[in-house]
Design an enzyme around this catalytic site. Structure first.
Site, PDB file in Angstrom:
ATOM      1  N   PHE A 209      53.551   5.259 -30.498  1.00 49.89           N
ATOM      2  CA  PHE A 209      54.331   3.957 -30.526  1.00 49.89           C
ATOM      3  C   PHE A 209      54.836   3.793 -29.301  1.00 49.89           C
ATOM      4  CE2 PHE A 209      54.782   4.595 -34.882  1.00 49.89           C
ATOM      5  CZ  PHE A 209      54.910   5.954 -35.783  1.00 49.89           C
TER       6      PHE A 209
ATOM      7  N   GLN B   1      58.229  14.287 -36.896  1.00 47.24           N
ATOM      8  CA  GLN B   1      58.249  13.125 -37.101  1.00 47.24           C
ATOM      9  C   GLN B   1      57.695  12.016 -37.574  1.00 47.24           C
ATOM     10  OE1 GLN B   1      61.203  10.981 -33.776  1.00 47.24           O
ATOM     11  NE2 GLN B   1      60.169  12.516 -32.445  1.00 47.24           N
TER      12      GLN B   1
ATOM     13  N   ILE C 159      53.875  11.675 -40.099  1.00 47.31           N
ATOM     14  CA  ILE C 159      53.772  11.167 -41.358  1.00 47.31           C
ATOM     15  C   ILE C 159      52.758  11.112 -41.829  1.00 47.31           C
ATOM     16  CG2 ILE C 159      55.749   9.109 -41.929  1.00 47.31           C
ATOM     17  CD1 ILE C 159      53.612   6.590 -40.894  1.00 47.31           C
ATOM     18  N   ASP C 160      51.915  12.113 -40.892  1.00 53.72           N
ATOM     19  CA  ASP C 160      50.727  11.992 -41.040  1.00 53.72           C
ATOM     20  C   ASP C 160      49.724  12.563 -41.904  1.00 53.72           C
ATOM     21  OD1 ASP C 160      50.662  12.721 -37.696  1.00 53.72           O
ATOM     22  OD2 ASP C 160      50.202  13.826 -38.851  1.00 53.72           O
TER      23      ASP C 160
ATOM     24  N   HIS D 229      60.438  11.703 -41.272  1.00 54.94           N
ATOM     25  CA  HIS D 229      60.336   9.675 -41.690  1.00 54.94           C
ATOM     26  C   HIS D 229      59.330  10.082 -42.655  1.00 54.94           C
ATOM     27  CE1 HIS D 229      61.512   9.549 -37.100  1.00 54.94           C
ATOM     28  NE2 HIS D 229      62.705   9.683 -37.465  1.00 54.94           N
TER      29      HIS D 229
ATOM     30  N   CYS E 129      57.163   3.709 -56.289  1.00 56.03           N
ATOM     31  CA  CYS E 129      58.427   2.723 -57.062  1.00 56.03           C
ATOM     32  C   CYS E 129      59.513   2.008 -56.840  1.00 56.03           C
ATOM     33  CB  CYS E 129      57.446   2.188 -58.710  1.00 56.03           C
ATOM     34  SG  CYS E 129      58.533   0.981 -59.190  1.00 56.03           S
TER      35      CYS E 129
ATOM     36  N   CYS F 150      56.217  -0.868 -63.973  1.00 49.23           N
ATOM     37  CA  CYS F 150      57.188  -1.950 -64.374  1.00 49.23           C
ATOM     38  C   CYS F 150      57.144  -2.932 -63.686  1.00 49.23           C
ATOM     39  CB  CYS F 150      59.035  -1.075 -64.322  1.00 49.23           C
ATOM     40  SG  CYS F 150      58.839  -0.573 -62.486  1.00 49.23           S
TER      41      CYS F 150
ATOM     42  N   SER G 110      58.938  10.706 -27.296  1.00 47.91           N
ATOM     43  CA  SER G 110      59.538  10.724 -26.009  1.00 47.91           C
ATOM     44  C   SER G 110      61.090  11.162 -26.228  1.00 47.91           C
ATOM     45  CB  SER G 110      59.350   9.094 -26.521  1.00 47.91           C
ATOM     46  OG  SER G 110      59.861   7.917 -27.377  1.00 47.91           O
TER      47      SER G 110
ATOM     48  N   ASN H 272      55.727  17.141 -23.594  1.00 46.60           N
ATOM     49  CA  ASN H 272      55.320  15.920 -23.102  1.00 46.60           C
ATOM     50  C   ASN H 272      54.492  14.781 -22.146  1.00 46.60           C
ATOM     51  OD1 ASN H 272      55.797  13.384 -24.833  1.00 46.60           O
ATOM     52  ND2 ASN H 272      57.225  12.939 -23.754  1.00 46.60           N
TER      53      ASN H 272
HETATM   54  N1  APR Z   1      50.179  15.547 -25.068  1.00 48.07           N
HETATM   55  C1  APR Z   1      51.348  14.554 -24.862  1.00 48.07           C
HETATM   56  N2  APR Z   1      52.814  14.231 -24.806  1.00 48.07           N
HETATM   57  C2  APR Z   1      51.864  12.510 -25.121  1.00 48.07           C
HETATM   58  C3  APR Z   1      50.360  13.151 -25.932  1.00 48.07           C
HETATM   59  C4  APR Z   1      49.679  14.008 -26.278  1.00 48.07           C
HETATM   60  N3  APR Z   1      48.067  14.210 -25.988  1.00 48.07           N
HETATM   61  N4  APR Z   1      50.357  11.388 -25.839  1.00 48.07           N
HETATM   62  C5  APR Z   1      51.010  10.997 -26.464  1.00 48.07           C
HETATM   63  N5  APR Z   1      52.126  11.692 -25.752  1.00 48.07           N
HETATM   64  C6  APR Z   1      54.050  11.389 -25.131  1.00 48.07           C
HETATM   65  C7  APR Z   1      53.742  10.014 -24.579  1.00 48.07           C
HETATM   66  O1  APR Z   1      54.603  10.343 -23.305  1.00 48.07           O
HETATM   67  C8  APR Z   1      55.247   9.589 -25.167  1.00 48.07           C
HETATM   68  O2  APR Z   1      56.692  10.280 -24.787  1.00 48.07           O
HETATM   69  O3  APR Z   1      54.172  11.576 -26.854  1.00 48.07           O
HETATM   70  C9  APR Z   1      55.022  10.803 -26.537  1.00 48.07           C
HETATM   71  C10 APR Z   1      55.632  10.125 -28.591  1.00 48.07           C
HETATM   72  O4  APR Z   1      56.288   9.091 -27.805  1.00 48.07           O
HETATM   73  P1  APR Z   1      56.554   7.692 -29.220  1.00 48.07           P
HETATM   74  O5  APR Z   1      55.781   6.988 -28.508  1.00 48.07           O
HETATM   75  O6  APR Z   1      57.960   7.197 -28.975  1.00 48.07           O
HETATM   76  O7  APR Z   1      57.008   8.709 -30.746  1.00 48.07           O
HETATM   77  P2  APR Z   1      57.707   9.623 -31.820  1.00 48.07           P
HETATM   78  O8  APR Z   1      59.346  10.216 -29.920  1.00 48.07           O
HETATM   79  O9  APR Z   1      56.834  10.813 -32.579  1.00 48.07           O
HETATM   80  O10 APR Z   1      58.624   8.551 -31.684  1.00 48.07           O
HETATM   81  C11 APR Z   1      59.826   8.907 -32.835  1.00 48.07           C
HETATM   82  O11 APR Z   1      59.627   6.050 -33.618  1.00 48.07           O
HETATM   83  O12 APR Z   1      58.867   3.930 -33.885  1.00 48.07           O
HETATM   84  C12 APR Z   1      59.624   5.809 -34.736  1.00 48.07           C
HETATM   85  O13 APR Z   1      59.576   6.524 -36.966  1.00 48.07           O
HETATM   86  C13 APR Z   1      59.036   6.163 -35.534  1.00 48.07           C
HETATM   87  O14 APR Z   1      58.576   8.415 -35.582  1.00 48.07           O
HETATM   88  C14 APR Z   1      58.616   7.784 -34.680  1.00 48.07           C
HETATM   89  C15 APR Z   1      59.805   8.117 -34.125  1.00 48.07           C
END
Ligand code: APR
Length: 260
Positions: free
Chosen positions: A25, A92, A94-95, A112, A120, A148, A187, A211
């Site tokens: 995201f 978190q 949904i896949d 999530h 529905c 419905c 994140s 991360n």
């Molecule tokens: N290996 C390690 N880290 C990774 C990789 C990878 N291959 N690819 C991406 N990242 C890190 C990114 O640097 C980022 O810090 O994963 C993190 C993903 O963060 P987000 O995109 O914020 O996703 P997430 O933390 O799951 O977001 C939480 O926010 O929008 C809502 O519902 C949505 O569940 C989601 C929630």
């Protein structure tokens, strides 16, 4: 840390699925750089037909995770379950990729929701997303309930919606009871999900963050590994599983290394 723990919680975010081809995201090129998160509030979804049409279109264009497969991070986490040390996965995402990789569904708490189902909002009738996808492919722009004619919504949590209480309560309970929480590919920017690593630390557990990007919990962590989830988790689980205990260092490690 893994060898001295026996109640390990793995907490995952979208970063654990990017190596399966699903964008996260908040990274550059991530979903929120292409779509407006404000379009994904439950209020907007309910309020206007136009918004529902737009959201179904985005979900279809996003491929609805049609042919995605687990990557080595998911498989490594499934391997960890086989050691008997994995207490649960809190995700978190949904896949459905943790379950596809082999983690037991009753050990995966989806904060999530999951894209597999469509519900529905009036009569709670459930449909498989595959069935709804066929209708969308035939040009139906806004599928409605066949029973419905109520509003259909993917069984995922939109902004402004409460988290599913069963998953949330279980996630809090397991985070407060684990002896090691490994947060992978998140994140840690969205609450209440991002409280889980804090609950684990408050309960005296070790915290490891794997991360690419920085997170607000990095200072709290015992170890931060800024490397890709797939190769890092594969090497960690291989290391742990290596009877000779060969210690080839995992790259990108910083923070206090625990006494062995
Ligand atoms: N290996 C390690 N880290 C990774 C990789 C990878 N291959 N690819 C991406 N990242 C890190 C990114 O640097 C980022 O810090 O994963 C993190 C993903 O963060 P987000 O995109 O914020 O996703 P997430 O933390 O799951 O977001 C939480 O926010 O929008 C809502 O519902 C949505 O569940 C989601 C929630």
């Amino acid at each position: 840390m893994i060898s001295v723990s026996d109640r390990i919680v793995v907490f995952t975010g979208a970063g654990v699925s990017t190596e399966s081809g699903i964008p996260d995201f908040r990274s550059p090129g991530g979903i929120w750089t292409k779509f407006d998160p404000d379009d994904f509030t439950i209020q907007k979804f309910l309020r206007s037909i136009e918004t529902r049409k737009k959201q179904w279109k985005i979900l279809v264009e996003g491929g609805l995770f049609s042919s995605v497969r687990p990557n080595q991070a998911h498989y490594a986490i499934a391997e960890l379950e086989k050691t008997g040390k994995l207490d649960c996965v809190i995700t978190q995402n949904i896949d459905d990729l943790h379950q596809k990789a082999g983690n037991s569904p009753d050990k995966v708490f989806e904060l999530h929701g999951n894209m597999k189902l469509v519900r529905c909002l009036s009569c709670d009738e459930q449909y498989n997303m595959e069935y709804i996808k066929e209708k969308l492919k035939k040009g139906i722009e806004i599928p409605d309930c066949e029973k419905c004619h109520g509003i259909l919504k993917p069984d995922i949590v939109f902004f402004g919606e409460a988290l599913p209480s069963r998953a949330k309560d279980a996630a809090i309970k397991h985070s407060r009871n684990c002896d090691l929480l490994i947060a992978i590919g998140s994140s840690l920017a969205v609450y209440p999900a991002a409280f889980m690593p804090v609950y684990a630390k408050e309960a005296g557990a070790k915290l490891v963050i794997i991360n690419i990007g920085e997170t607000p919990c990095d200072e709290l962590a015992d170890i931060v590994i800024n490397s890709k989830a797939g190769e890092t988790m594969a090497r960690i689980v291989k290391l742990f599983g290596d009877p000779k205990g060969n210690r080839t260092p995992v790259t990108g490690v910083r923070g206090r290394c625990p006494d062995r």
